[in-house]
Design a protein around this motif. Structure first.
Motif, PDB file in Angstrom:
ATOM      1  N   PRO A 413      -2.149  12.669   4.080  1.00  0.00           N
ATOM      2  CA  PRO A 413      -2.934  12.057   5.165  1.00  0.00           C
ATOM      3  C   PRO A 413      -4.307  12.697   5.330  1.00  0.00           C
ATOM      4  N   VAL A 414      -4.390  14.018   5.143  1.00  0.00           N
ATOM      5  CA  VAL A 414      -5.677  14.699   5.252  1.00  0.00           C
ATOM      6  C   VAL A 414      -6.598  14.264   4.116  1.00  0.00           C
ATOM      7  N   ALA A 415      -6.058  14.215   2.883  1.00  0.00           N
ATOM      8  CA  ALA A 415      -6.859  13.817   1.726  1.00  0.00           C
ATOM      9  C   ALA A 415      -7.399  12.401   1.883  1.00  0.00           C
ATOM     10  N   ALA A 416      -6.576  11.509   2.462  1.00  0.00           N
ATOM     11  CA  ALA A 416      -7.008  10.113   2.632  1.00  0.00           C
ATOM     12  C   ALA A 416      -8.163   9.990   3.613  1.00  0.00           C
ATOM     13  N   GLY A 417      -8.332  10.964   4.499  1.00  0.00           N
ATOM     14  CA  GLY A 417      -9.406  10.897   5.485  1.00  0.00           C
ATOM     15  C   GLY A 417     -10.651  11.675   5.123  1.00  0.00           C
ATOM     16  N   LEU A 418     -10.697  12.286   3.938  1.00  0.00           N
ATOM     17  CA  LEU A 418     -11.860  13.080   3.547  1.00  0.00           C
ATOM     18  C   LEU A 418     -13.039  12.183   3.184  1.00  0.00           C
ATOM     19  N   SER A 419     -14.218  12.780   3.223  1.00  0.00           N
ATOM     20  CA  SER A 419     -15.440  12.027   2.919  1.00  0.00           C
ATOM     21  C   SER A 419     -15.732  11.970   1.428  1.00  0.00           C
ATOM     22  N   VAL A 420     -14.933  12.650   0.600  1.00  0.00           N
ATOM     23  CA  VAL A 420     -15.142  12.644  -0.849  1.00  0.00           C
ATOM     24  C   VAL A 420     -13.957  11.959  -1.513  1.00  0.00           C
ATOM     25  N   PRO A 421     -14.157  11.360  -2.688  1.00  0.00           N
ATOM     26  CA  PRO A 421     -13.027  10.728  -3.380  1.00  0.00           C
ATOM     27  C   PRO A 421     -11.961  11.754  -3.751  1.00  0.00           C
ATOM     28  N   VAL A 422     -10.704  11.352  -3.631  1.00  0.00           N
ATOM     29  CA  VAL A 422      -9.571  12.199  -3.999  1.00  0.00           C
ATOM     30  C   VAL A 422      -8.651  11.380  -4.889  1.00  0.00           C
ATOM     31  N   ILE A 423      -8.217  11.978  -5.992  1.00  0.00           N
ATOM     32  CA  ILE A 423      -7.253  11.316  -6.859  1.00  0.00           C
ATOM     33  C   ILE A 423      -6.068  12.245  -7.039  1.00  0.00           C
ATOM     34  N   LEU A 424      -4.878  11.680  -7.093  1.00  0.00           N
ATOM     35  CA  LEU A 424      -3.644  12.452  -7.183  1.00  0.00           C
ATOM     36  C   LEU A 424      -3.085  12.399  -8.591  1.00  0.00           C
ATOM     37  N   ILE A 425      -2.698  13.553  -9.124  1.00  0.00           N
ATOM     38  CA  ILE A 425      -1.878  13.587 -10.334  1.00  0.00           C
ATOM     39  C   ILE A 425      -0.457  13.806  -9.852  1.00  0.00           C
ATOM     40  N   GLY A 426       0.254  12.708  -9.688  1.00  0.00           N
ATOM     41  CA  GLY A 426       1.553  12.692  -9.037  1.00  0.00           C
ATOM     42  C   GLY A 426       1.616  11.489  -8.117  1.00  0.00           C
ATOM     43  N   VAL A 427       2.831  11.109  -7.737  1.00  0.00           N
ATOM     44  CA  VAL A 427       3.007   9.916  -6.908  1.00  0.00           C
ATOM     45  C   VAL A 427       3.874  10.264  -5.706  1.00  0.00           C
ATOM     46  N   PRO A 428       3.293  10.397  -4.514  1.00  0.00           N
ATOM     47  CA  PRO A 428       4.098  10.650  -3.305  1.00  0.00           C
ATOM     48  C   PRO A 428       4.780   9.367  -2.847  1.00  0.00           C
ATOM     49  N   ASP A 429       5.674   9.510  -1.903  1.00  0.00           N
ATOM     50  CA  ASP A 429       6.337   8.312  -1.371  1.00  0.00           C
ATOM     51  C   ASP A 429       5.327   7.360  -0.746  1.00  0.00           C
ATOM     52  N   ASP A 430       4.319   7.898  -0.066  1.00  0.00           N
ATOM     53  CA  ASP A 430       3.270   7.074   0.546  1.00  0.00           C
ATOM     54  C   ASP A 430       1.905   7.626   0.112  1.00  0.00           C
ATOM     55  N   PRO A 431       1.240   6.992  -0.870  1.00  0.00           N
ATOM     56  CA  PRO A 431      -0.059   7.495  -1.331  1.00  0.00           C
ATOM     57  C   PRO A 431      -1.195   7.322  -0.334  1.00  0.00           C
ATOM     58  N   ALA A 432      -0.966   6.601   0.745  1.00  0.00           N
ATOM     59  CA  ALA A 432      -1.978   6.390   1.788  1.00  0.00           C
ATOM     60  C   ALA A 432      -3.258   5.774   1.223  1.00  0.00           C
ATOM     61  N   GLY A 433      -3.104   4.908   0.218  1.00  0.00           N
ATOM     62  CA  GLY A 433      -4.257   4.225  -0.352  1.00  0.00           C
ATOM     63  C   GLY A 433      -4.996   5.018  -1.422  1.00  0.00           C
ATOM     64  N   LEU A 434      -4.568   6.241  -1.714  1.00  0.00           N
ATOM     65  CA  LEU A 434      -5.229   7.048  -2.735  1.00  0.00           C
ATOM     66  C   LEU A 434      -4.763   6.620  -4.125  1.00  0.00           C
ATOM     67  N   TYR A 435      -5.662   6.747  -5.094  1.00  0.00           N
ATOM     68  CA  TYR A 435      -5.286   6.434  -6.476  1.00  0.00           C
ATOM     69  C   TYR A 435      -4.427   7.562  -7.039  1.00  0.00           C
ATOM     70  N   CYS A 436      -3.385   7.177  -7.760  1.00  0.00           N
ATOM     71  CA  CYS A 436      -2.453   8.141  -8.350  1.00  0.00           C
ATOM     72  C   CYS A 436      -2.325   7.871  -9.847  1.00  0.00           C
ATOM     73  N   VAL A 437      -2.286   8.937 -10.618  1.00  0.00           N
ATOM     74  CA  VAL A 437      -2.034   8.833 -12.047  1.00  0.00           C
ATOM     75  C   VAL A 437      -0.968   9.870 -12.396  1.00  0.00           C
ATOM     76  N   ASP A 438       0.020   9.461 -13.178  1.00  0.00           N
ATOM     77  CA  ASP A 438       1.073  10.402 -13.538  1.00  0.00           C
ATOM     78  C   ASP A 438       1.862   9.840 -14.710  1.00  0.00           C
ATOM     79  N   LEU A 439       2.670  10.695 -15.316  1.00  0.00           N
ATOM     80  CA  LEU A 439       3.622  10.235 -16.318  1.00  0.00           C
ATOM     81  C   LEU A 439       4.686   9.383 -15.626  1.00  0.00           C
ATOM     82  N   ASP A 440       5.175   8.385 -16.317  1.00  0.00           N
ATOM     83  CA  ASP A 440       6.255   7.558 -15.774  1.00  0.00           C
ATOM     84  C   ASP A 440       7.566   8.323 -15.967  1.00  0.00           C
ATOM     85  N   TYR A 441       7.881   9.197 -15.005  1.00  0.00           N
ATOM     86  CA  TYR A 441       9.057  10.059 -15.129  1.00  0.00           C
ATOM     87  C   TYR A 441      10.351   9.274 -15.068  1.00  0.00           C
ATOM     88  N   ALA A 442      10.393   8.192 -14.290  1.00  0.00           N
ATOM     89  CA  ALA A 442      11.608   7.373 -14.246  1.00  0.00           C
ATOM     90  C   ALA A 442      11.886   6.778 -15.626  1.00  0.00           C
TER      91      ALA A 442
END
Length: 623
Positions: A413-442
């Protein structure tokens, strides 16, 4: 024709054998900002706040002594001796760092501070020596091109240094520090004969006196202090105060002397000066635009790559840049664009973290950033949401890459409200609109069990993750376990999960004891083991061999790891690749599109990279 012009600056530099020496030694700049912080967190009992203390100590020494060190280095010979003294200092400093592991916190802190003082005492000498030697031995005419080639060594050190130090000092451990120290000391010891050789083979030319004067060293102190100040708020205040004092003294000392080069006042630079009626001045983008016959903004667009430019126009601008030896000033560009040209990388350094697995991510992200003319600042995930806020609010970086994301990560939630772009390496249950990239572990979990099912295995045991990893609820763990369980159910194969008590040889032994005594283990059917933790693969293989069970003959083993880990294991293990470099490249591609306000393809904000299965010697053949 002048011999230097005939051979060209790059060939002349190679002939002088100085670029590789300076480039190797330049890796030392990453000891304070990368290697020591990781060492404190992962290998010592020293408090983590000591990281700020070590960086503050280094800042004080560099800012206070850079100008003073430069005044005594006024010839190539003096620069060569300074290289040697700096290399010896770096070597000596590595010993107390290595000894700081496994001892009480107070002793570790004392050794680390001592090492930082010794290391930083050599840093001003190294910096000043590099400027003096590179300028004093530069050809008289293509000076800018020569210095540009000379600087490539430092550029490679910037890109490769963090990865090399992590591999030596963090992954290898205590012996790696001595290897790193020798790596710094040997170029220093080789510098005096290399400089003598270069002077002997240098064509006769007019000596340019005093090329390394106070302003250059003040710039070095400023750059070093700014880099370290970015790591902690208190550094910014102290650095600005200390630098103001040094700058005042430096300016006062220069009022009584004017350094003139070829009859005109000039400051050091890595570009060729332009002759004018009033003397000389440095090349600017306006000069490039005039020579290429384009506007100054077009030159900027060609260098930044942010607008489409015709091939012919781009060619003219690039030829003008090459002819004039123009190199854009990073500080001026940052001021003009209101950007820091820095990417923040939040990496996992929790106890037991697989640094070998993290290293390819760091290397690839750093390389991608450098290709876009950005640097990377590392931050540890234990800073939590406050660390993200600090990176953004203090304008320390233009964008943030967040690694090892939890399923219900409080930072999201904090990352989603920052003034700079944030990208996640990993996929949380709720990305809050952030872009996520990760291996397809499933998919990886399904592919592992599918492979065993296809080769007629009757039973699958997954040697899972230890309790502390499960407690952190890292997002990829649940996805992999779910995929494996779903595939086993679909194939009707007996399936069990066993969690080792810890990631170690003893942990592997305990897990195998349980796996081999599972119901059905006495049957003659085929057994397949799936090992998703890369750090557990080699202990598992060795434990099986010690029991007389040969993977690939008596049972199958499939690991989830990088190809390098799989190839170097004994025996080479069949693996599903983690694809860390592909994941990192995709993440950085999206990040820079967001940073440059370019359109991102309309798709799901979650991009999953498919794993790749490579069969090696640890799986039974199909029957």
């Amino acid at each position: 024709m002048d011999q230097e012009l005939a051979v060209g600056p790059a060939e002349a530099l190679c002939r002088q054998r100085l670029q590789p020496l300076d480039g190797i030694m330049a890796i030392q700049f990453k000891v304070l900002t990368v290697a020591i912080p990781l060492w404190i967190v992962g290998a010592t009992t020293a408090p983590h706040r000591l990281i700020s203390g070590t960086m503050l100590t280094g800042t004080v020494i560099v800012v206070a002594f850079q100008v003073r060190a430069g005044r005594t280095i006024d010839s190539p010979t003096a620069g060569a001796h300074a290289y040697r003294r700096a290399g010896v200092a770096f070597l000596i400093a590595c010993s107390p760092i290595s000894l700081s592991a496994g001892i009480p916190a107070w002793a570790a802190a004392a050794l680390l501070i001592t090492a930082v003082v010794i290391h930083t005492a050599g840093e001003p000498r190294h910096s000043a020596a590099g400027f003096e030697v590179s300028f004093a031995l530069a050809p008289q005419h293509p000076t800018g091109q020569y210095l540009g080639v000379f600087g490539r060594g430092a550029g490679l050190a910037e890109a490769l240094g963090p990865g090399l130090l992590i591999a030596l000092c963090i992954t290898w451990g205590r012996p790696g520090w001595y290897v790193a120290g020798a790596m710094f000391a040997l170029p220093g010891l080789a510098a005096p004969p290399a400089v003598r050789w270069a002077q002997h083979h240098q064509p006769a030319r007019q000596r340019r006196p005093g090329l390394l004067f106070a302003a250059v060293n003040l710039l070095l102190a400023s750059s070093r202090g700014s880099e370290l100040a970015a790591c902690h708020p208190i550094h910014g205040f102290f650095f600005r105060t200390a630098l103001a004092v040094v700058r005042g003294r430096s300016l006062q000392s220069r009022r009584s002397q004017s350094i003139r080069i070829d009859g005109s006042r000039q400051r050091s630079s890595a570009v060729e000066p332009i002759e004018t009626e009033g003397g000389t001045r440095m090349v600017t983008s306006r000069d490039v635009a005039r020579l290429a016959g384009v506007s100054q903004s077009t030159v900027s667009y060609v260098m930044s790559g942010r607008r489409s430019i015709s091939p012919e126009t781009r060619r003219r601008v690039e030829e003008a840049i090459e002819e004039l030896g123009f190199q854009p000033n990073a500080g001026a560009r940052a001021l003009a664009s209101q950007r820091s040209q820095v990417i923040g990388l939040v990496v996992p350094f929790a106890p037991g973290a697989d640094m070998t697995g993290v290293l390819p991510f760091i290397e690839t992200i750093t390389k991608c950033a450098r290709e876009e003319d950005h640097n990377v600042i590392l931050a540890t995930e234990d800073e939590g949401a406050e660390g993200l806020t600090r990176l953004s609010d203090q304008s320390l970086c233009d964008a943030i890459v967040l690694m090892e994301v939890g399923s219900k990560d409080p930072r999201i939630p904090v990352a989603a409200g920052l003034s700079v772009p944030v990208i996640l390496i990993g996929v949380p249950d709720d990305p809050a609109g952030l872009y996520c990239v990760d291996l397809d572990y499933a998919l990886a979990g399904r592919m592992a069990v599918d492979e065993l099912a296809a080769s007629a295995h009757d039973r699958v045991v997954l040697l899972g993750y230890p309790g502390d990893v499960m407690a952190r609820d890292v997002n990829f763990v649940r996805r992999f376990l779910r995929g494996a369980e779903e595939s086993a159910a679909a194939h009707g194969i007996a399936y069990a999960e066993v969690s080792p008590p810890e990631i170690s040889r003893a942990g592997a032994e305990a897990a195998l004891d349980e796996a081999l005594t599972e119901p059905g283990s006495g049957d003659a059917g085929r057994l397949g083991l799936v090992v998703p933790d890369p750090q557990l693969i080699q202990p598992t293989l060795q434990s099986l061999l010690d029991r007389g069970l040969v993977p690939g003959r008596d049972l199958s083993v499939i690991g989830l790891c990088t190809d390098r880990t799989a190839e170097t294991s004994t025996p080479p293990v069949t693996n599903l690749s983690l694809e860390p470099r592909d994941v990192s490249r995709r993440a950085m591609r999206i990040l820079f599109r967001l940073l440059n306000r370019e359109s991102v393809p309309a798709q799901s904000p979650v991009e999953l990279v498919p794993p790749r299965l490579t069969r090696r010697r640890t799986t039974l053949p199909a029957r």
